[in-house]
Design an enzyme around this catalytic site. Sequence first.
Site, mmCIF file in Angstrom:
data_model
loop_
_atom_site.group_PDB
_atom_site.id
_atom_site.type_symbol
_atom_site.label_atom_id
_atom_site.label_comp_id
_atom_site.label_asym_id
_atom_site.label_seq_id
_atom_site.Cartn_x
_atom_site.Cartn_y
_atom_site.Cartn_z
ATOM 1 N N ASP A 17 0.869 -1.164 0.000
ATOM 2 C CA ASP A 17 0.000 0.000 0.000
ATOM 3 C C ASP A 17 0.917 1.229 0.000
ATOM 4 O O ASP A 17 2.121 1.107 0.262
ATOM 5 C CB ASP A 17 -0.883 -0.032 1.246
ATOM 6 C CG ASP A 17 -1.625 1.267 1.477
ATOM 7 O OD1 ASP A 17 -2.337 1.707 0.564
ATOM 8 O OD2 ASP A 17 -1.461 1.849 2.571
ATOM 9 N N ASP A 20 -0.260 5.190 0.897
ATOM 10 C CA ASP A 20 -0.574 6.156 1.955
ATOM 11 C C ASP A 20 -0.678 5.459 3.310
ATOM 12 O O ASP A 20 -1.456 4.516 3.486
ATOM 13 C CB ASP A 20 -1.906 6.859 1.656
ATOM 14 C CG ASP A 20 -1.836 7.723 0.413
ATOM 15 O OD1 ASP A 20 -0.840 8.447 0.251
ATOM 16 O OD2 ASP A 20 -2.793 7.693 -0.391
ATOM 17 N N ASP A 50 -1.562 -0.599 6.066
ATOM 18 C CA ASP A 50 -1.847 -0.020 7.378
ATOM 19 C C ASP A 50 -3.324 0.017 7.717
ATOM 20 O O ASP A 50 -3.699 0.470 8.797
ATOM 21 C CB ASP A 50 -1.307 1.415 7.449
ATOM 22 C CG ASP A 50 -2.086 2.350 6.539
ATOM 23 O OD1 ASP A 50 -2.167 2.070 5.317
ATOM 24 O OD2 ASP A 50 -2.638 3.349 7.030
#
Length: 225
Positions: free
Chosen positions: A10, A12, A173
Amino acid sequence: MRDLRLVIFDVDGTLVDSQAEIVAAMTAAFAAEGLVLPDRQRLLSIVGLSLDVAMLRLCPDEAPDRHPRLVQGYKDAYMDLRGADGKGELSPLYPGARAALDTLAGQDHTLLAVATGKSRRGLDKILERHGLRGMFHSEQVADNHPSKPNPSMILTALNETGTDARAAVMIGDTTFDMDMGRAAGVRTIGVSWGYHDADSLRPDLLIDQFADLLPAIDQLTGSHP
């Protein structure tokens, strides 16, 4: 020769800390529509989703024609933050991210990919600013896929690289990243420094710093130096 493995990131909240830019762009988009800005925690809770899905979640009671305007307002504001030449200040890489990427990129049995809720234009700016062009063998963006946690991004990355799901790992995250990984049949590594509470992730492994990433990948893919 070792079998190839695929490491999918991922962006961001995982590779880059983009919350300042995200909040600033959201602030501009909501102000342009005369809407009250949701609080910071709620804004960050939708990071990783495609913008159309994110705006619907943030403003479920608003008229449908407002959501596309919010999306476009966000995109325009996000690009404006970088300046007309596209070289304005961008989200910084998290400590240790570049070293981990460089190490993985130097392994002949490891392929790298990204699966992000960013647009193609947004990802290109991140890659350019941080000198990451050519680092990833597969780059999956929101323009071409259903929003996370739909597994489309990961399945496409597996197909493009010819990698088996059993030799792949998703690193992120948010719960969207972990759910996407599980739906695609790949192992998952959650990072505790991002935008969703670490206790909510339920990954195969959770790490607290990039120094722990390589051993975690080796453990989950069954590959050891």
